[in-house]
Design a protein around this motif. Structure first.
Motif, PDB file in Angstrom:
ATOM      1  N   THR A 264       0.804  -1.223   0.000  1.00  0.00           N
ATOM      2  CA  THR A 264       0.000   0.000   0.000  1.00  0.00           C
ATOM      3  C   THR A 264       0.839   1.276   0.000  1.00  0.00           C
ATOM      4  O   THR A 264       0.291   2.355  -0.204  1.00  0.00           O
ATOM      5  CB  THR A 264      -0.912   0.024   1.236  1.00  0.00           C
ATOM      6  OG1 THR A 264      -0.129  -0.294   2.398  1.00  0.00           O
ATOM      7  CG2 THR A 264      -2.025  -1.008   1.110  1.00  0.00           C
TER       8      THR A 264
ATOM      9  N   GLY B  11      -7.453   1.633  -4.861  1.00  0.00           N
ATOM     10  CA  GLY B  11      -7.207   0.313  -4.299  1.00  0.00           C
ATOM     11  C   GLY B  11      -8.378  -0.631  -4.358  1.00  0.00           C
ATOM     12  O   GLY B  11      -8.194  -1.836  -4.534  1.00  0.00           O
TER      13      GLY B  11
ATOM     14  N   PHE C  66      -5.155   6.700  -2.611  1.00  0.00           N
ATOM     15  CA  PHE C  66      -4.768   5.303  -2.823  1.00  0.00           C
ATOM     16  C   PHE C  66      -5.998   4.407  -2.860  1.00  0.00           C
ATOM     17  O   PHE C  66      -6.121   3.547  -3.743  1.00  0.00           O
ATOM     18  CB  PHE C  66      -3.801   4.818  -1.740  1.00  0.00           C
ATOM     19  CG  PHE C  66      -3.438   3.368  -1.924  1.00  0.00           C
ATOM     20  CD1 PHE C  66      -2.401   3.001  -2.757  1.00  0.00           C
ATOM     21  CD2 PHE C  66      -4.175   2.356  -1.300  1.00  0.00           C
ATOM     22  CE1 PHE C  66      -2.089   1.659  -2.973  1.00  0.00           C
ATOM     23  CE2 PHE C  66      -3.860   1.015  -1.502  1.00  0.00           C
ATOM     24  CZ  PHE C  66      -2.816   0.668  -2.336  1.00  0.00           C
ATOM     25  N   TRP C  67      -6.928   4.581  -1.924  1.00  0.00           N
ATOM     26  CA  TRP C  67      -8.081   3.672  -1.877  1.00  0.00           C
ATOM     27  C   TRP C  67      -9.140   3.998  -2.920  1.00  0.00           C
ATOM     28  O   TRP C  67      -9.965   3.152  -3.246  1.00  0.00           O
ATOM     29  CB  TRP C  67      -8.671   3.629  -0.466  1.00  0.00           C
ATOM     30  CG  TRP C  67      -7.802   2.788   0.419  1.00  0.00           C
ATOM     31  CD1 TRP C  67      -7.114   3.181   1.524  1.00  0.00           C
ATOM     32  CD2 TRP C  67      -7.486   1.403   0.236  1.00  0.00           C
ATOM     33  NE1 TRP C  67      -6.394   2.135   2.035  1.00  0.00           N
ATOM     34  CE2 TRP C  67      -6.597   1.026   1.267  1.00  0.00           C
ATOM     35  CE3 TRP C  67      -7.858   0.431  -0.701  1.00  0.00           C
ATOM     36  CZ2 TRP C  67      -6.100  -0.265   1.388  1.00  0.00           C
ATOM     37  CZ3 TRP C  67      -7.350  -0.851  -0.582  1.00  0.00           C
ATOM     38  CH2 TRP C  67      -6.487  -1.178   0.456  1.00  0.00           C
TER      39      TRP C  67
END
Length: 550
Positions: A125, A223, A219-220
């Motif tokens: 991550t 992600g 990121f999510w």
């Protein structure tokens, strides 16, 4: 070129696809070894040699398998699928694909070098405030840009087919490849933004701090749709290839297209369900994205219905009776069917675990425990990867002009059994240890033999046993791949593309209306993220140089 006239993928397109597969299986070897070492370290019975760090191999495992293996395999598969169903790629499209491949490869080598030098042990991550060497971030950027070029070749091939066939629905595999490509491009805008605007300048020393909440949110944003980027190629095989392999028909072309469109709409604006325990995000927006997350269950259930309707229809055509009589007539001796079918079955508990992870309250029990890792290994490392292996068994010999022999077919089924048994041990132990509070990502040695850590030891030993069995499965898979690529007997292996059942409804052209679907996708993303982002930026902490850290 008419689809029916295409018997095999053009050799030039096959070389492009195979180049992607070579990198993917090298990644499987390296990432699998790192995974084995992880499970051995967590058992408390093994120490890494030569000063290698636990988080170093954890990063190798996550990045190489979660990002490199999947992206290269998926792009290779989709390029081959489009070439097969929409016609041979043009020289320009193929050149763009090759440029994309080499950019991805160069980026992979750069990122891998930094991880191996222990300058980027930032995990899969790569959350700030963990910081990697600038070359790691540059490498990731090149992988993303290269994948966009691969995607551009797919989009151009689709557009060419539509122009040559006005008023007709595109070939189903091409349509599915296009949807997954669009999903990937839209999703990777998030991770590209945080890497280029935040993490890379920070790593180069151009700024002194970054806004961690904004970074994690970007990121999510990427992600979670990444999970569907992995999953949709498996769905492509389940919907289109498996019916042909068993000798049946696709239950419904329209239902397959609708499920893919729903994944495009609902998989991107849901990243907050990975951030339910984080401060700085209004609970109302978290709850909204939880609702959107649960909507993704609908196309998953549609897929399950369609697949088992296909199986049952085929069984009835062979004279099967009773509730489960059709199970007996399925081709269990054919690895092209059996291996992906094991993956399908694993997706049932994986989906149930996903519902728990996304739930507003149940998530509190398992958040950041090794339960999440167990779920990850049921979805990606079992449902998706076993389906990818099943695709390999017919696609690689098809592209290399070889055949899947009876011996390799039998070995492939044995490999899948190894995988299923190993994953049952490893993922099952991860789920159980997670319910006991065992943390995600951490090794036993960090807890110094504390009483709570001692409670986890039996489960960590079970993980090591499962990981060892899985590594044997990886060795078998690599042996099969090398044989299919270089040593199997010359011949012709079918690229199975199913036909739609005569009883299915006609496919409506609304599925080809990309202004509609992309417009709805953008509106959903703006609705789910605009106000929360404004709130994050307005309330960002002030940096030491007097500017907001965004």
């Amino acid at each position: 070129m008419k689809t029916a006239a295409l018997k095999t993928v053009d050799r030039r397109d096959g070389k492009l696809a195979m180049a992607h597969f070579y990198v993917a299986f090298i990644a499987l070897a390296l990432g699998g070894l790192a995974g084995l070492l992880q499970t051995l370290v967590r058992s408390g019975k093994f120490e890494l040699p030569a000063g290698i760090g636990y988080y170093q191999i954890l990063t190798v495992h996550g990045v190489v398998l979660g990002l490199v293996l999947t992206t290269f395999f998926i792009m290779g598969f989709q390029l081959a699928a489009v070439s097969k169903t929409s016609g041979t790629l043009t020289n320009r499209q193929r050149l763009i694909g090759w440029i994309g491949f080499w950019l991805m490869t160069a980026g992979t080598l750069m990122a891998a070098a930094m991880i191996l030098l222990n300058k980027a042990s930032v995990l899969y991550t790569f959350y700030a405030p963990l910081q990697a060497h600038a070359l790691f971030y540059i490498g990731l950027t090149l992988v993303i840009v290269g994948s966009w070029l691969d995607g551009a070749a797919i989009i151009m091939a689709y557009a060419r087919w539509r122009k040559a066939n006005p008023g007709k629905p595109s070939p189903l595999l091409t349509f599915m490849s296009l949807v997954n490509t669009i999903l990937w491009i839209v999703a990777t805008i998030g991770v590209a933004s945080t890497v280029l605007i935040q993490l890379l300048p920070w790593s180069l020393g151009l700024v002194d701090r970054v806004d961690v909440l904004v970074s994690r949110t970007l990121f999510w944003y990427f992600g979670h749709p990444l999970v569907y980027f992995w999953l949709l190629p498996a769905y492509m095989a389940w919907y289109v290839v498996i019916p042909k392999v068993i000798g049946g028909k696709i239950f419904s072309d329209s239902l397959a297209r609708m499920s893919f469109i729903l994944f495009l709409l609902f998989s991107i604006p849901v990243g907050f369900h990975h951030q339910l325990t984080e401060p700085g995000i209004d609970p109302a927006w978290k709850f909204l994205q939880v609702i959107l997350t649960f909507l993704v269950i609908i196309p998953s259930l549609m897929t399950a219905f369609s697949l088992f309707a296909t199986f049952e229809s085929y069984g009835r055509s062979k004279g099967a009776t009773g509730l489960f009589g059709w199970v007996k007539v399925l081709p269990w001796e054919d690895a092209r069917f059996t291996v992906p079918f094991i993956g399908m079955l694993s997706f049932i508990p994986a989906g149930a675990g996903g519902i728990i992870n996304a739930s507003h309250q149940l998530n509190q029990v398992v958040h950041n425990t090794i339960w999440i890792t167990g779920h990850f290994h049921l979805t990606l490392a079992t449902a998706v990867i076993l389906t990818f292996f099943g695709i390999t068994y017919w696609l690689v010999p098809h592209l290399t002009g070889r055949t899947l022999t009876k011996a390799l077919n039998k070995l492939a089924i044995i490999q899948a059994v190894f995988w299923a048994v190993g994953m049952t041990f490893m993922s099952g132990a991860m789920h159980a240890a997670g319910l006991l509070g065992a943390p995600r990502r951490s090794s036993y040695s960090e807890y110094g033999g504390a009483a709570q850590a001692a409670e986890w030891i039996p489960y960590q030993v079970a993980q090591a046993i499962g990981g060892s069995i899985l590594f044997l499965g990886i060795i078998l898979m690599l042996y099969i791949f090398i044989n299919l690529a270089f040593f199997a007997p010359k011949g012709e292996e079918e690229f199975p593309v199913g036909e739609t059942s005569e009883k299915a409804e006609k496919t409506p052209m609304v599925f080809e209306n990309w202004k509609l679907w992309l417009g709805i996708t953008v509106l959903l993303i703006l609705f789910a993220y605009t106000i929360p982002f404004i709130d994050m930026i307005e309330n960002a902490p002030i940096g030491s140089k007097g500017y907001k850290l965004w």
